[in-house]
Design a protein around this motif. Structure first.
Motif, PDB file in Angstrom:
ATOM      1  N   HIS A 229      33.136  35.108  31.449  1.00  0.00           N
ATOM      2  CA  HIS A 229      33.841  36.305  31.925  1.00  0.00           C
ATOM      3  C   HIS A 229      33.783  36.405  33.454  1.00  0.00           C
ATOM      4  CE1 HIS A 229      35.550  40.282  31.836  1.00  0.00           C
ATOM      5  NE2 HIS A 229      34.522  40.755  32.507  1.00  0.00           N
ATOM      6  N   VAL A 230      32.625  36.189  34.021  1.00  0.00           N
ATOM      7  CA  VAL A 230      32.482  36.278  35.476  1.00  0.00           C
ATOM      8  C   VAL A 230      33.289  35.177  36.156  1.00  0.00           C
ATOM      9  CG1 VAL A 230      30.846  36.064  37.392  1.00  0.00           C
ATOM     10  CG2 VAL A 230      30.272  37.488  35.420  1.00  0.00           C
ATOM     11  N   VAL A 231      33.203  33.953  35.639  1.00  0.00           N
ATOM     12  CA  VAL A 231      33.930  32.828  36.251  1.00  0.00           C
ATOM     13  C   VAL A 231      35.438  33.059  36.193  1.00  0.00           C
ATOM     14  CG1 VAL A 231      34.482  30.372  35.962  1.00  0.00           C
ATOM     15  CG2 VAL A 231      32.105  31.130  35.930  1.00  0.00           C
ATOM     16  N   THR A 232      35.939  33.474  35.045  1.00  0.00           N
ATOM     17  CA  THR A 232      37.388  33.682  34.936  1.00  0.00           C
ATOM     18  C   THR A 232      37.838  34.892  35.754  1.00  0.00           C
ATOM     19  OG1 THR A 232      37.108  34.898  32.832  1.00  0.00           O
ATOM     20  CG2 THR A 232      37.632  32.541  32.695  1.00  0.00           C
ATOM     21  N   SER A 233      37.024  35.922  35.808  1.00  0.00           N
ATOM     22  CA  SER A 233      37.383  37.109  36.602  1.00  0.00           C
ATOM     23  C   SER A 233      37.403  36.799  38.091  1.00  0.00           C
ATOM     24  CB  SER A 233      36.394  38.246  36.322  1.00  0.00           C
ATOM     25  OG  SER A 233      36.456  38.642  34.972  1.00  0.00           O
ATOM     26  N   VAL A 234      36.402  36.065  38.552  1.00  0.00           N
ATOM     27  CA  VAL A 234      36.355  35.688  39.975  1.00  0.00           C
ATOM     28  C   VAL A 234      37.516  34.745  40.297  1.00  0.00           C
ATOM     29  CG1 VAL A 234      35.010  34.385  41.684  1.00  0.00           C
ATOM     30  CG2 VAL A 234      33.896  36.092  40.249  1.00  0.00           C
ATOM     31  N   GLY A 235      37.809  33.816  39.403  1.00  0.00           N
ATOM     32  CA  GLY A 235      38.945  32.920  39.611  1.00  0.00           C
ATOM     33  C   GLY A 235      40.256  33.687  39.663  1.00  0.00           C
ATOM     34  N   TRP A 236      40.394  34.670  38.792  1.00  0.00           N
ATOM     35  CA  TRP A 236      41.599  35.503  38.745  1.00  0.00           C
ATOM     36  C   TRP A 236      41.781  36.242  40.067  1.00  0.00           C
ATOM     37  CZ3 TRP A 236      42.121  40.174  34.892  1.00  0.00           C
ATOM     38  CH2 TRP A 236      43.467  40.499  34.702  1.00  0.00           C
ATOM     39  N   LEU A 237      40.701  36.819  40.580  1.00  0.00           N
ATOM     40  CA  LEU A 237      40.758  37.523  41.864  1.00  0.00           C
ATOM     41  C   LEU A 237      41.062  36.548  42.999  1.00  0.00           C
ATOM     42  CD1 LEU A 237      40.410  40.101  43.545  1.00  0.00           C
ATOM     43  CD2 LEU A 237      37.936  39.691  43.496  1.00  0.00           C
ATOM     44  N   GLY A 238      40.484  35.370  42.949  1.00  0.00           N
ATOM     45  CA  GLY A 238      40.745  34.364  43.978  1.00  0.00           C
ATOM     46  C   GLY A 238      42.193  33.922  44.003  1.00  0.00           C
ATOM     47  N   VAL A 239      42.781  33.725  42.834  1.00  0.00           N
ATOM     48  CA  VAL A 239      44.195  33.341  42.774  1.00  0.00           C
ATOM     49  C   VAL A 239      45.066  34.495  43.266  1.00  0.00           C
ATOM     50  CG1 VAL A 239      46.088  32.694  41.230  1.00  0.00           C
ATOM     51  CG2 VAL A 239      43.853  31.627  40.961  1.00  0.00           C
ATOM     52  N   ALA A 240      44.679  35.724  42.955  1.00  0.00           N
ATOM     53  CA  ALA A 240      45.444  36.884  43.449  1.00  0.00           C
ATOM     54  C   ALA A 240      45.441  36.919  44.976  1.00  0.00           C
ATOM     55  CB  ALA A 240      44.862  38.179  42.873  1.00  0.00           C
ATOM     56  N   TYR A 241      44.281  36.670  45.592  1.00  0.00           N
ATOM     57  CA  TYR A 241      44.217  36.609  47.055  1.00  0.00           C
ATOM     58  C   TYR A 241      45.065  35.462  47.596  1.00  0.00           C
ATOM     59  CZ  TYR A 241      40.682  40.166  48.022  1.00  0.00           C
ATOM     60  OH  TYR A 241      40.030  41.357  48.186  1.00  0.00           O
ATOM     61  N   ALA A 242      45.012  34.310  46.943  1.00  0.00           N
ATOM     62  CA  ALA A 242      45.816  33.165  47.388  1.00  0.00           C
ATOM     63  C   ALA A 242      47.304  33.491  47.315  1.00  0.00           C
ATOM     64  CB  ALA A 242      45.491  31.934  46.549  1.00  0.00           C
TER      65      ALA A 242
ATOM     66  N   PRO B 210      46.628  32.548  32.537  1.00  0.00           N
ATOM     67  CA  PRO B 210      45.501  32.073  31.725  1.00  0.00           C
ATOM     68  C   PRO B 210      44.149  32.672  32.132  1.00  0.00           C
ATOM     69  CG  PRO B 210      46.824  30.211  32.467  1.00  0.00           C
ATOM     70  CD  PRO B 210      47.339  31.428  33.163  1.00  0.00           C
ATOM     71  N   LEU B 211      43.906  32.784  33.439  1.00  0.00           N
ATOM     72  CA  LEU B 211      42.638  33.373  33.877  1.00  0.00           C
ATOM     73  C   LEU B 211      42.550  34.845  33.476  1.00  0.00           C
ATOM     74  CD1 LEU B 211      42.249  31.756  37.413  1.00  0.00           C
ATOM     75  CD2 LEU B 211      40.765  31.378  35.423  1.00  0.00           C
ATOM     76  N   GLY B 212      43.648  35.568  33.616  1.00  0.00           N
ATOM     77  CA  GLY B 212      43.659  36.972  33.222  1.00  0.00           C
ATOM     78  C   GLY B 212      43.420  37.156  31.732  1.00  0.00           C
ATOM     79  N   LEU B 213      44.076  36.336  30.924  1.00  0.00           N
ATOM     80  CA  LEU B 213      43.868  36.417  29.474  1.00  0.00           C
ATOM     81  C   LEU B 213      42.438  36.057  29.105  1.00  0.00           C
ATOM     82  CD1 LEU B 213      47.214  34.895  28.148  1.00  0.00           C
ATOM     83  CD2 LEU B 213      46.452  37.280  27.972  1.00  0.00           C
ATOM     84  N   ALA B 214      41.894  35.020  29.744  1.00  0.00           N
ATOM     85  CA  ALA B 214      40.512  34.620  29.455  1.00  0.00           C
ATOM     86  C   ALA B 214      39.529  35.721  29.859  1.00  0.00           C
ATOM     87  CB  ALA B 214      40.184  33.312  30.169  1.00  0.00           C
ATOM     88  N   ALA B 215      39.741  36.327  31.020  1.00  0.00           N
ATOM     89  CA  ALA B 215      38.868  37.420  31.458  1.00  0.00           C
ATOM     90  C   ALA B 215      38.964  38.601  30.506  1.00  0.00           C
ATOM     91  CB  ALA B 215      39.225  37.846  32.885  1.00  0.00           C
TER      92      ALA B 215
ATOM     93  N   ASP C 280      51.298  31.543  39.538  1.00  0.00           N
ATOM     94  CA  ASP C 280      51.503  32.744  38.746  1.00  0.00           C
ATOM     95  C   ASP C 280      51.482  32.406  37.256  1.00  0.00           C
ATOM     96  OD1 ASP C 280      51.790  35.538  39.074  1.00  0.00           O
ATOM     97  OD2 ASP C 280      53.917  35.423  38.551  1.00  0.00           O
ATOM     98  N   THR C 281      52.107  31.281  36.913  1.00  0.00           N
ATOM     99  CA  THR C 281      52.194  30.879  35.512  1.00  0.00           C
ATOM    100  C   THR C 281      50.934  30.149  35.039  1.00  0.00           C
ATOM    101  OG1 THR C 281      54.575  30.626  35.768  1.00  0.00           O
ATOM    102  CG2 THR C 281      53.579  29.590  33.846  1.00  0.00           C
ATOM    103  N   ALA C 282      50.478  29.184  35.836  1.00  0.00           N
ATOM    104  CA  ALA C 282      49.412  28.288  35.388  1.00  0.00           C
ATOM    105  C   ALA C 282      48.010  28.801  35.678  1.00  0.00           C
ATOM    106  CB  ALA C 282      49.592  26.920  36.042  1.00  0.00           C
ATOM    107  N   ALA C 283      47.854  29.795  36.538  1.00  0.00           N
ATOM    108  CA  ALA C 283      46.510  30.277  36.862  1.00  0.00           C
ATOM    109  C   ALA C 283      46.339  31.770  36.584  1.00  0.00           C
ATOM    110  CB  ALA C 283      46.172  29.970  38.316  1.00  0.00           C
ATOM    111  N   MET C 284      47.226  32.607  37.108  1.00  0.00           N
ATOM    112  CA  MET C 284      47.053  34.054  36.935  1.00  0.00           C
ATOM    113  C   MET C 284      47.050  34.447  35.461  1.00  0.00           C
ATOM    114  SD  MET C 284      46.519  35.890  39.654  1.00  0.00           S
ATOM    115  CE  MET C 284      47.059  37.571  39.436  1.00  0.00           C
TER     116      MET C 284
END
Length: 178
Positions: free
Chosen positions: A34-47, A81-86, A75-79
């Motif tokens: 949960h933490v890894v996917t949430s942090v990744g999701w936030l990182g992709v949002a910043y990118a 999947p990471l959002g759904l996983a989180a 948007d498709t390949a990272a936001m």
């Protein structure tokens, strides 16, 4: 026999139904995921926010097209999947721990925010990115409507707010049993 005074019996509250608890290793694994996917999701949002700003400032249609294309891919390949996983790991953790899914206000608000940041950008920013890519590939240097930048700003703000809620855990408990 002497009479003894007894305290009046206190009325008992009905017990709250208890959700089954996750075993320790499963909880740790899910919390890590949960933490890894949430942090990744936030990182992709910043990118995506940085790329949206870069694309708008670009003087070259080719650079704009490449930037918007990369944004569309992320948007498709990272936001998504990471959002759904989180979201999934968060709900499972809520159901399998004392925090619950709706038992604490911070968890309930975070759930609403996460669903919103999953759904709204896919309905607004994603179609706008498709239009922006087509416009830039046509050689036009027009700035697309604000949905690309606004969606990126909103995603960063909402996901940062969810992160702050996870750390501070404000507002106490709700009346929900789960």
């Amino acid at each position: 026999m002497p009479a003894t005074a007894t305290a009046p019996a206190r009325p008992t509250r009905p017990a709250r139904p208890q959700a089954p608890r996750l075993p320790r290793n499963a909880r740790r694994f899910l919390l890590t995921a949960h933490v890894v996917t949430s942090v990744g999701w936030l990182g992709v949002a910043y990118a995506l926010l940085v790329m949206a700003l870069t694309a708008q400032a670009a003087d070259d249609a080719g650079a704009r097209a490449a930037t918007y294309s990369l944004m569309l891919s992320l948007d498709t390949a990272a936001m998504l999947p990471l959002g759904l996983a989180a979201l999934v790991t968060g709900v499972i953790l809520g159901l399998g721990t004392h925090w619950g899914v709706l038992r604490h206000w911070w968890v309930a608000v975070k759930l609403v925010l996460n669903v919103a940041v999953l759904v709204v950008p896919m309905l607004t920013r994603h179609p706008a990115l498709l239009d922006a890519v087509d416009t830039a590939r046509a050689g036009l240097l027009t700035v697309p409507d604000g949905r690309v930048l606004d969606g990126s700003i909103a995603s960063v703000i909402v996901l940062t707010t969810a992160t702050v809620l996870s750390i501070y855990k404000p507002w106490g408990k709700t009346r929900a049993p789960f």
